[in-house]
Design an enzyme around this catalytic site. Structure first.
Site, PDB file in Angstrom:
ATOM      1  N   SER A  21       0.869  -1.319   0.072  1.00 60.49           N
ATOM      2  CA  SER A  21      -0.021  -0.139   0.225  1.00 60.49           C
ATOM      3  C   SER A  21       0.882   1.374   0.062  1.00 60.49           C
ATOM      4  O   SER A  21       0.773   2.133  -0.703  1.00 60.49           O
ATOM      5  CB  SER A  21      -0.885  -0.099   1.157  1.00 60.49           C
ATOM      6  OG  SER A  21      -1.631  -1.075   1.303  1.00 60.49           O
ATOM      7  N   ARG A 125     -14.585  -7.013 -10.933  1.00 55.11           N
ATOM      8  CA  ARG A 125     -14.917  -5.920  -9.789  1.00 55.11           C
ATOM      9  C   ARG A 125     -15.437  -4.780 -10.472  1.00 55.11           C
ATOM     10  O   ARG A 125     -14.865  -4.046 -11.270  1.00 55.11           O
ATOM     11  CB  ARG A 125     -13.779  -5.906  -8.936  1.00 55.11           C
ATOM     12  CG  ARG A 125     -13.212  -7.149  -8.248  1.00 55.11           C
ATOM     13  CD  ARG A 125     -11.703  -6.846  -7.808  1.00 55.11           C
ATOM     14  NE  ARG A 125     -11.823  -6.023  -6.431  1.00 55.11           N
ATOM     15  CZ  ARG A 125     -10.528  -6.027  -5.922  1.00 55.11           C
ATOM     16  NH1 ARG A 125      -9.519  -6.580  -6.270  1.00 55.11           N
ATOM     17  NH2 ARG A 125     -10.515  -5.223  -4.814  1.00 55.11           N
ATOM     18  N   SER A 170     -14.567   1.930  -0.896  1.00 59.02           N
ATOM     19  CA  SER A 170     -13.565   1.896  -1.053  1.00 59.02           C
ATOM     20  C   SER A 170     -12.822   3.033  -0.740  1.00 59.02           C
ATOM     21  O   SER A 170     -13.429   4.308  -1.152  1.00 59.02           O
ATOM     22  CB  SER A 170     -12.892   1.068  -2.123  1.00 59.02           C
ATOM     23  OG  SER A 170     -11.675   1.298  -2.374  1.00 59.02           O
ATOM     24  N   SER A 197     -12.268   2.803   5.540  1.00 58.35           N
ATOM     25  CA  SER A 197     -10.993   2.673   5.583  1.00 58.35           C
ATOM     26  C   SER A 197     -10.275   4.077   5.776  1.00 58.35           C
ATOM     27  O   SER A 197      -9.521   4.372   4.939  1.00 58.35           O
ATOM     28  CB  SER A 197     -10.533   1.889   4.285  1.00 58.35           C
ATOM     29  OG  SER A 197     -11.394   0.720   4.099  1.00 58.35           O
ATOM     30  N   ASP A 318      -9.183  -6.268   5.109  1.00 54.06           N
ATOM     31  CA  ASP A 318      -7.989  -7.174   4.735  1.00 54.06           C
ATOM     32  C   ASP A 318      -7.994  -8.236   5.929  1.00 54.06           C
ATOM     33  O   ASP A 318      -7.122  -9.267   5.607  1.00 54.06           O
ATOM     34  CB  ASP A 318      -6.953  -6.656   4.255  1.00 54.06           C
ATOM     35  CG  ASP A 318      -7.160  -6.180   2.724  1.00 54.06           C
ATOM     36  OD1 ASP A 318      -8.227  -6.466   1.965  1.00 54.06           O
ATOM     37  OD2 ASP A 318      -6.263  -5.215   2.222  1.00 54.06           O
ATOM     38  N   LYS A 424       0.370 -12.082  -5.200  1.00 55.99           N
ATOM     39  CA  LYS A 424      -0.281 -10.689  -5.249  1.00 55.99           C
ATOM     40  C   LYS A 424       0.396  -9.917  -4.088  1.00 55.99           C
ATOM     41  O   LYS A 424       0.522  -8.612  -4.464  1.00 55.99           O
ATOM     42  CB  LYS A 424      -1.448 -10.919  -5.068  1.00 55.99           C
ATOM     43  CG  LYS A 424      -2.393  -9.460  -5.174  1.00 55.99           C
ATOM     44  CD  LYS A 424      -3.877  -9.780  -5.023  1.00 55.99           C
ATOM     45  CE  LYS A 424      -4.798  -8.403  -4.868  1.00 55.99           C
ATOM     46  NZ  LYS A 424      -4.371  -7.410  -5.938  1.00 55.99           N
TER      47      LYS A 424
END
Length: 439
Positions: A21, A125, A170, A197, A318, A424
């Site tokens: 991130s 998505r 998101s 978030s 997550d 990933k």
């Protein structure tokens, strides 16, 4: 790729992977440093690991004009800015949701059309539809197929102005707008409905500040004012360890190390980190897990009895797979809130957790809205009763890692199909897990 996980105790010391991130944000910021600022236009990014998502971001910044040099020290990258020095017709962001939402607003600063696409789960998505109208209101041209999925084509530049954005699903698109808007001719005012978030937005502001960008915001992150015509400045930036990747290893120490033993020690974890998934420490504490923090080194040990707990993971979705693995060994029923954040992950993550943990003999109840209830272990020998030895990652890196950790205390070996999904975010996961398993 299949991985067999055998019942095993764990013990040892490992280094947390670098935060993808932070890495993706820092790469984007380094790209936006004007090339005319040479010789001060080179940024130095330290401790940057290369997982699939970070590699996709690295490719995107190259295509958008950055020059990349590799340092002599492992994990050090030198990035010379020069945004739009090259004018790509297409950006392929792999399967990275953050890169999709981060680089689309940047691409929208290009006066020539750029198509943002990817492969695998990201194409299933609905990331395109949520970005289109805010970008149009800021001056971009946007086109995509009627189903709301990638690919999406944008052109600009963004002029700035006032726009409202839905933050309930998101924060990543807001991050993209925050990073692109300083280049606009006018100031940008973002009104964010139902921001979720929020720690990730704080991370973005931290990176912006490190690269010389200012942005004002309301205390609850519902409003942002980003002055236009700003200039990014080159920086030396350290990518901190990833709490998301470390969470399963910490849970492994909590549930599968030897009672009273040395436990599992994870290096390079910032105790004051803005990463949302640092909340794993709070969850471990509520479950009664013994821990020791010394600087950036965290040691987790197992106790004989873990207690069920309640935890709101709305701002750290997550963590759900790791939390489910922890809850599987807690006495009673653990209640995890925030499951509405899991629908559009690499898999329908709540349903996937329920299905795959059921194979391990763990009951996961999703009957209540926004709630996951995990019934903890009841077997007197402290082992999970495996019902099906064939597990499936569903191409979800966090499912692969969490089921592997839970299987350490199963009554027999299991095989995880699609184990390569860990690439990933954490390519070294299987090696690190094997290195702490006691032979």
């Amino acid at each position: 790729m299949k991985e067999t996980v055998y019942p095993s105790a764990v013990q040892g010391r490992i280094v947390a992977p670098a935060s993808k991130s932070y890495a993706q944000r820092a790469l984007a910021a380094a790209l936006l440093v004007p090339v005319s600022d040479n010789p001060a236009g080179w940024s130095e990014l330290r401790n940057m690991g290369l997982c699939n998502d970070t590699s996709a971001a690295l490719d995107a910044v190259r295509r958008l004009g950055a020059e990349i040099r590799y340092g002599e020290n492992r994990g050090t990258y030198y990035v010379e800015g020069g945004f739009l020095r090259r004018r790509p017709q297409e950006l392929n962001i792999g399967e990275s949701g953050l890169s999709a939402r981060l680089f689309t607003p940047l691409a929208a600063q290009s006066p020539e059309p750029v198509t943002v696409t990817g492969h695998g789960s990201i194409l299933k998505r609905p990331v395109a539809s949520a970005m289109a109208e805010p970008l149009r209101r800021l001056g971009a041209s946007v086109s995509f197929s009627g189903d709301g999925f990638l690919p999406l084509t944008v052109s600009g530049p963004l002029r700035g102005g006032t726009v409202e954005v839905d933050g309930s699903l998101s924060s990543q698109f807001i991050t993209g707008l925050l990073m692109a808007s300083p280049l606009s001719a006018e100031d940008t005012h973002l009104a964010v409905r139902r921001p979720k978030s929020v720690p990730y937005l704080a991370m973005t502001l931290e990176v912006l500040h490190a690269f010389g960008i200012s942005a004002a915001h309301a205390a609850d992150y519902t409003e942002f004012v980003i002055p236009g015509r700003q200039r990014y400045r080159a920086a030396v930036y350290n990518i901190e360890g990833d709490w998301s990747g470390a969470s399963c290893l910490l849970v492994a120490g909590a549930v599968a190390s030897l009672p009273g033993g040395e436990g599992v020690t994870v290096d390079n974890l910032n105790p004051g980190s803005l990463q949302a998934d640092r909340a794993i420490v709070e969850a471990l504490t509520r479950a009664g897990v013994p821990m020791d923090f010394c600087g950036r080194v965290l040691t987790v040990r197992r106790t004989e009895v873990l207690r069920a707990f309640e935890f709101d993971a709305t701002d750290c979705p997550d963590l759900f797979p790791a939390l489910a693995a922890l809850a599987a060994f807690c006495g009673g029923t653990t209640v995890l809130r925030g499951t509405t954040r899991l629908t559009h992950k690499e898999s329908d993550r709540a349903a996937t957790i329920a299905a795959e943990f059921a194979k391990l003999g763990v009951e996961v109840d999703l009957s209540q809205a926004d709630v996951m209830a995990v019934r903890g272990l009841t077997a007197p020998d402290g082992k999970l009763r495996v019902r099906d030895t064939s597990l499936d990652s569903h191409n979800d890196h966090r499912i692969a890692m969490a089921t592997a950790v839970a299987a350490l205390r199963a009554d027999r070996a299991v095989v995880i199909d699609g184990a390569e999904a860990v690439n990933k975010s954490y390519p070294e996961f299987w090696n690190d897990l094997k290195n702490i398993c006691l032979k």
